[in-house]
Design a protein around this motif. Structure first.
Motif, PDB file in Angstrom:
ATOM      1  N   VAL A 103       0.888  -1.116  -0.019  1.00 49.18           N
ATOM      2  CA  VAL A 103      -0.167  -0.286   0.093  1.00 49.18           C
ATOM      3  C   VAL A 103       0.729   1.271   0.059  1.00 49.18           C
ATOM      4  O   VAL A 103       1.660   1.241   1.007  1.00 49.18           O
ATOM      5  CB  VAL A 103      -0.933  -0.181   1.309  1.00 49.18           C
ATOM      6  N   SER A 104       0.375   1.531  -1.593  1.00 54.92           N
ATOM      7  CA  SER A 104       1.809   3.258  -1.235  1.00 54.92           C
ATOM      8  C   SER A 104       0.564   4.432  -1.078  1.00 54.92           C
ATOM      9  O   SER A 104      -0.158   4.329  -0.920  1.00 54.92           O
ATOM     10  CB  SER A 104       2.503   3.199  -2.329  1.00 54.92           C
ATOM     11  N   GLY A 105       1.492   5.660  -1.529  1.00 52.47           N
ATOM     12  CA  GLY A 105       1.523   6.714  -0.982  1.00 52.47           C
ATOM     13  C   GLY A 105       0.115   7.757  -1.810  1.00 52.47           C
ATOM     14  O   GLY A 105       0.652   8.669  -2.219  1.00 52.47           O
ATOM     15  N   SER A 106      -0.784   6.923  -2.224  1.00 54.31           N
ATOM     16  CA  SER A 106      -2.488   7.427  -3.070  1.00 54.31           C
ATOM     17  C   SER A 106      -3.113   7.857  -2.285  1.00 54.31           C
ATOM     18  O   SER A 106      -3.729   7.240  -1.410  1.00 54.31           O
ATOM     19  CB  SER A 106      -2.287   6.683  -3.944  1.00 54.31           C
ATOM     20  N   ILE A 107      -3.498   8.445  -2.630  1.00 56.97           N
ATOM     21  CA  ILE A 107      -5.294   9.241  -1.308  1.00 56.97           C
ATOM     22  C   ILE A 107      -6.385   8.222  -1.664  1.00 56.97           C
ATOM     23  O   ILE A 107      -6.183   7.805  -0.483  1.00 56.97           O
ATOM     24  CB  ILE A 107      -5.516  10.190  -2.135  1.00 56.97           C
ATOM     25  N   SER A 108      -6.106   6.879  -2.260  1.00 60.35           N
ATOM     26  CA  SER A 108      -6.714   5.933  -2.426  1.00 60.35           C
ATOM     27  C   SER A 108      -6.745   5.157  -1.948  1.00 60.35           C
ATOM     28  O   SER A 108      -7.189   4.212  -1.980  1.00 60.35           O
ATOM     29  CB  SER A 108      -6.999   5.190  -3.695  1.00 60.35           C
ATOM     30  N   LEU A 147       2.874  -1.090   3.869  1.00 62.17           N
ATOM     31  CA  LEU A 147       2.185  -0.082   4.259  1.00 62.17           C
ATOM     32  C   LEU A 147       3.932   0.658   3.793  1.00 62.17           C
ATOM     33  O   LEU A 147       4.550   0.820   4.560  1.00 62.17           O
ATOM     34  CB  LEU A 147       2.110   0.843   5.594  1.00 62.17           C
ATOM     35  N   THR A 148       3.337   1.942   2.711  1.00 62.42           N
ATOM     36  CA  THR A 148       5.008   2.100   2.569  1.00 62.42           C
ATOM     37  C   THR A 148       4.828   3.454   3.546  1.00 62.42           C
ATOM     38  O   THR A 148       3.937   3.577   4.114  1.00 62.42           O
ATOM     39  CB  THR A 148       5.462   2.883   0.916  1.00 62.42           C
ATOM     40  N   SER A 149       6.174   4.643   3.564  1.00 58.89           N
ATOM     41  CA  SER A 149       5.974   5.573   4.199  1.00 58.89           C
ATOM     42  C   SER A 149       4.530   6.756   3.842  1.00 58.89           C
ATOM     43  O   SER A 149       3.729   7.096   4.409  1.00 58.89           O
ATOM     44  CB  SER A 149       7.261   6.752   4.688  1.00 58.89           C
ATOM     45  N   GLY A 150       4.790   6.940   2.351  1.00 57.57           N
ATOM     46  CA  GLY A 150       3.558   7.660   2.493  1.00 57.57           C
ATOM     47  C   GLY A 150       2.210   6.825   2.128  1.00 57.57           C
ATOM     48  O   GLY A 150       1.285   7.843   3.058  1.00 57.57           O
ATOM     49  N   GLY A 151       2.271   5.543   1.914  1.00 56.66           N
ATOM     50  CA  GLY A 151       0.624   4.839   2.433  1.00 56.66           C
ATOM     51  C   GLY A 151       0.418   5.251   3.763  1.00 56.66           C
ATOM     52  O   GLY A 151      -1.178   5.145   3.775  1.00 56.66           O
ATOM     53  N   ALA A 209      -0.925   2.226  -6.783  1.00 57.32           N
ATOM     54  CA  ALA A 209       0.224   2.595  -6.560  1.00 57.32           C
ATOM     55  C   ALA A 209       0.756   3.912  -6.791  1.00 57.32           C
ATOM     56  O   ALA A 209      -0.025   4.425  -7.826  1.00 57.32           O
ATOM     57  CB  ALA A 209       1.261   1.320  -7.909  1.00 57.32           C
ATOM     58  N   SER A 210       1.227   4.723  -5.713  1.00 56.66           N
ATOM     59  CA  SER A 210       1.508   5.879  -6.260  1.00 56.66           C
ATOM     60  C   SER A 210       2.506   6.168  -7.184  1.00 56.66           C
ATOM     61  O   SER A 210       3.647   4.881  -7.635  1.00 56.66           O
ATOM     62  CB  SER A 210       2.052   6.538  -5.249  1.00 56.66           C
ATOM     63  N   ALA A 211       2.449   7.228  -8.061  1.00 60.33           N
ATOM     64  CA  ALA A 211       3.316   8.068  -9.269  1.00 60.33           C
ATOM     65  C   ALA A 211       5.534   7.517  -8.702  1.00 60.33           C
ATOM     66  O   ALA A 211       5.540   7.243  -9.526  1.00 60.33           O
ATOM     67  CB  ALA A 211       3.246   8.974  -9.484  1.00 60.33           C
ATOM     68  N   ASN A 212       4.960   7.940  -7.281  1.00 64.62           N
ATOM     69  CA  ASN A 212       6.649   7.655  -6.937  1.00 64.62           C
ATOM     70  C   ASN A 212       7.428   6.095  -7.108  1.00 64.62           C
ATOM     71  O   ASN A 212       7.863   5.141  -7.004  1.00 64.62           O
ATOM     72  CB  ASN A 212       6.690   8.372  -4.988  1.00 64.62           C
ATOM     73  N   MET A 213       5.783   5.560  -6.321  1.00 59.62           N
ATOM     74  CA  MET A 213       6.278   3.290  -5.766  1.00 59.62           C
ATOM     75  C   MET A 213       6.568   3.390  -7.391  1.00 59.62           C
ATOM     76  O   MET A 213       7.818   2.431  -7.476  1.00 59.62           O
ATOM     77  CB  MET A 213       5.052   3.545  -4.984  1.00 59.62           C
ATOM     78  N   PRO A 225      -1.721   1.009 -10.291  1.00 62.89           N
ATOM     79  CA  PRO A 225      -1.846   2.689 -10.286  1.00 62.89           C
ATOM     80  C   PRO A 225      -2.720   3.444 -10.206  1.00 62.89           C
ATOM     81  O   PRO A 225      -4.605   3.106 -10.158  1.00 62.89           O
ATOM     82  CB  PRO A 225      -1.429   3.320 -11.711  1.00 62.89           C
ATOM     83  N   ALA A 226      -3.145   4.603  -9.245  1.00 60.38           N
ATOM     84  CA  ALA A 226      -3.678   5.735  -8.709  1.00 60.38           C
ATOM     85  C   ALA A 226      -3.176   6.992  -8.080  1.00 60.38           C
ATOM     86  O   ALA A 226      -2.315   6.912  -7.520  1.00 60.38           O
ATOM     87  CB  ALA A 226      -4.411   4.727  -7.685  1.00 60.38           C
ATOM     88  N   MET A 227      -3.615   7.673  -9.018  1.00 62.39           N
ATOM     89  CA  MET A 227      -2.969   8.867  -8.838  1.00 62.39           C
ATOM     90  C   MET A 227      -4.062  10.301  -9.800  1.00 62.39           C
ATOM     91  O   MET A 227      -4.887   9.494 -10.928  1.00 62.39           O
ATOM     92  CB  MET A 227      -1.952   8.755  -9.659  1.00 62.39           C
TER      93      MET A 227
HETATM   94  C1  LIG Z   1      -3.096  14.822  -0.336  1.00 60.14           C
HETATM   95  C2  LIG Z   1      -1.897  14.412  -1.192  1.00 60.14           C
HETATM   96  C3  LIG Z   1      -2.791  13.535  -1.840  1.00 60.14           C
HETATM   97  C4  LIG Z   1      -1.668  12.337  -3.057  1.00 60.14           C
HETATM   98  N1  LIG Z   1      -2.130  11.890  -3.989  1.00 60.14           N
HETATM   99  C5  LIG Z   1      -1.475  10.430  -4.628  1.00 60.14           C
HETATM  100  C6  LIG Z   1      -2.070   9.939  -6.215  1.00 60.14           C
HETATM  101  O1  LIG Z   1      -3.145   9.848  -5.241  1.00 60.14           O
HETATM  102  N2  LIG Z   1      -1.029   9.404  -6.008  1.00 60.14           N
HETATM  103  C7  LIG Z   1      -0.178   9.290  -6.334  1.00 60.14           C
HETATM  104  O2  LIG Z   1       0.360   8.410  -7.138  1.00 60.14           O
HETATM  105  N3  LIG Z   1       0.611  10.346  -5.879  1.00 60.14           N
HETATM  106  C8  LIG Z   1      -0.313  11.083  -4.673  1.00 60.14           C
HETATM  107  N4  LIG Z   1       0.010  11.627  -4.001  1.00 60.14           N
HETATM  108  C9  LIG Z   1       1.688  12.034  -3.937  1.00 60.14           C
HETATM  109  C10 LIG Z   1       2.913  11.234  -3.134  1.00 60.14           C
HETATM  110  O3  LIG Z   1       1.978  10.848  -2.755  1.00 60.14           O
HETATM  111  C11 LIG Z   1       3.970  11.034  -2.687  1.00 60.14           C
HETATM  112  O4  LIG Z   1       4.733  10.682  -3.957  1.00 60.14           O
HETATM  113  C12 LIG Z   1       4.558   9.953  -1.805  1.00 60.14           C
HETATM  114  O5  LIG Z   1       6.212  10.266  -1.449  1.00 60.14           O
HETATM  115  C13 LIG Z   1       4.721   9.021  -2.649  1.00 60.14           C
HETATM  116  O6  LIG Z   1       4.658   7.833  -1.283  1.00 60.14           O
HETATM  117  P1  LIG Z   1       5.049   6.617  -1.174  1.00 60.14           P
HETATM  118  O7  LIG Z   1       6.735   6.856  -2.550  1.00 60.14           O
HETATM  119  O8  LIG Z   1       5.394   5.649  -0.110  1.00 60.14           O
HETATM  120  O9  LIG Z   1       4.142   6.079  -2.092  1.00 60.14           O
HETATM  121  C14 LIG Z   1      -0.330  12.973  -2.867  1.00 60.14           C
HETATM  122  C15 LIG Z   1       0.202  13.600  -1.780  1.00 60.14           C
HETATM  123  C16 LIG Z   1      -0.960  14.241  -0.887  1.00 60.14           C
HETATM  124  C17 LIG Z   1      -0.343  15.507   0.069  1.00 60.14           C
END
Ligand SMILES: Cc1cc2nc3c(=O)[nH]c(=O)nc-3n(C[C@H](O)[C@H](O)[C@H](O)COP(=O)(O)O)c2cc1C
Length: 398
Positions: free
Chosen positions: A14-19, A41-45, A92-96, A124-126
């Motif tokens: 589970v990575s850092g996307s709002i979803s 769970l990633t730190s973004g997640g 999957a976030s763009a960063n992941m 992917p979800a973004m």
């Molecule tokens: C409010 C908010 C919502 C975000 N939503 C998304 C998203 O839906 N998809 C995405 O790829 N990045 C999103 N981001 C950016 C990622 O959270 C950011 O790139 C983060 O470093 C990714 O963490 P990860 O590498 O653990 O996935 C969002 C950031 C914020 C602050």
């Protein structure tokens, strides 16, 4: 509901996307299909969903730290990588996705992905503009070219207010796409007979001679052959595990009964896998009544049983044959001798002197031996060992 993910181990990243707030529901839908789910769970997640929610739903500790000393002693990153049959990154976030494409191992999830040979699926979800971007699309293309599966995001209104493609699909659709990954057609049209479990040789109506085979390795082969599209006849002896109801299951007790059942069906079969631990001997004259103890020694005369594998291999129109050799000494020599003497295509060597593998254990470690090759299959779950055996076999013989 068909439990199409029974016995499947899914590692959900589970990575850092709002979803990420939908991740617990993804866990539930995978569990509904029978999967055992663990979560990283990633730190973004962790900014969007708590470890506690995912732990409560998955009923397993949530992993997040590559540098966790305790975890590295038990379910460390290499163990997690080996444990998984499928790694699903949802969302999957763009960063992941960028980390995966560039082969980074900077956190627990990216390290586990690199260390695993499991199926990799990415959801992917973004934001729609991020999803359309050249960098993101080129990273997804690269990952696909390396064998990863990409679950196409849904279109519609997004959390940020935009309208477009980039929404995480419904959890049930994600779970169904994961289930599909395990359905292959490599063995479709093939009829396979698999024997498994221990035979029981009666001494009298209440006693018998047998062995420690649990049937787990054979059942893993049954499940995998069915997944690969084969029609399977499962001829089983004594086992303590559930049957696969997609197989034609035939119960037997003695080696003679197992022999009769196999021979009845063998002419319609393409592949015979002899995984049962068939007793080499049976009691010449089992008693019809319970033998009473009278203080004297009891002498039983044992006679050799028919060798099922050798008899199948001797048939004029024989199927392709895979035999198992459970050995405790001179293991390689004995297995090679068995391959030659029985005339089968493959022997799977199982060193049963090692209690951590083999009989009754959930893991195994074997050597695939054919005339052409000898391949070590490293220690892993019996399900993964079965998959590896069949993949090597299909490559060489089909
Ligand atoms: C409010 C908010 C919502 C975000 N939503 C998304 C998203 O839906 N998809 C995405 O790829 N990045 C999103 N981001 C950016 C990622 O959270 C950011 O790139 C983060 O470093 C990714 O963490 P990860 O590498 O653990 O996935 C969002 C950031 C914020 C602050």
């Amino acid at each position: 509901m068909i439990k199409s993910l029974t016995n499947k181990r899914i590692l959900l990243g589970v990575s850092g996307s709002i979803s990420a707030y939908k991740a617990p529901d993804v866990v539930r839908r995978l569990q509904d299909l029978g999967a055992d789910v663990r979560v990283i769970l990633t730190s973004g997640g962790s900014k969007f969903i708590t470890e506690l929610s995912l732990q409560s739903i998955s009923k397993n500790k949530v992993h997040h730290n590559l540098w966790d000393k305790e975890a590295e002693l038990s379910m460390g990153h290499i163990e997690l990588a080996k444990w998984a049959d499928c790694i699903l990154i949802a969302p999957a976030s763009a960063n992941m996705i960028s980390n995966m494409a560039s082969g980074k191992a900077s956190d627990l999830l990216s390290s586990v992905i690199l260390a695993s040979d499991a199926i990799l699926m990415i959801a992917p979800a973004m934001n729609q503009q991020m999803y359309k971007s050249g960098a993101l699309q080129s990273n997804l293309g690269l990952l696909k070219s390396r064998g990863a599966g990409v679950i196409t995001p849904d279109s519609g209104s997004q959390a940020c207010g935009d309208i477009g493609q980039g929404r995480l699909p419904e959890s049930i659709d994600i779970a169904n796409q994961i289930a599909k990954q395990f359905q292959t057609t490599q063995l479709s049209g093939k009829h396979i007979i698999i024997t498994l479990g221990a035979t029981l040789e009666p001494i009298d109506p209440v006693r018998f001679i047998s062995n420690h085979s649990s049937g787990k390795m054979g059942m893993a082969l049954v499940d995998t052959c069915i997944e690969m599209g084969a029609q399977v006849t499962c001829v089983y002896g004594s086992i303590n595990i559930p049957l696969n109801d997609k197989a034609n299951n035939i119960q037997t007790l003695s080696a003679q009964q197992m022999y009769d059942c196999v021979m009845q069906d063998i002419h319609h079969c393409d592949i015979f896998i002899s995984c049962a631990a068939v007793c080499d001997y049976s009691v010449k004259e089992p008693s019809n009544q319970k033998i009473k103890k009278n203080g004297d020694n009891l002498i039983l005369e044992l006679i050799p049983n028919k060798d099922i594998l050798a008899n199948v291999c001797n048939l004029e129109k024989k199927p392709l044959c895979i035999g198992f050799a459970a050995e405790t000494q001179n293991t390689l020599e004995n297995a090679q001798l068995k391959l030659k003497n029985k005339g089968c295509e493959v022997i799977i060597l199982n060193d049963v002197s090692n209690a951590e593998i083999g009989f009754n254990s959930d893991e195994n470690q074997v050597i695939f031996i054919s005339q052409k090759q000898q391949k070590n299959i490293a220690k892993n779950s019996k399900t993964k060992i079965a998959k590896n055996i069949l993949t090597i076999f299909i490559k060489e013989f089909l």
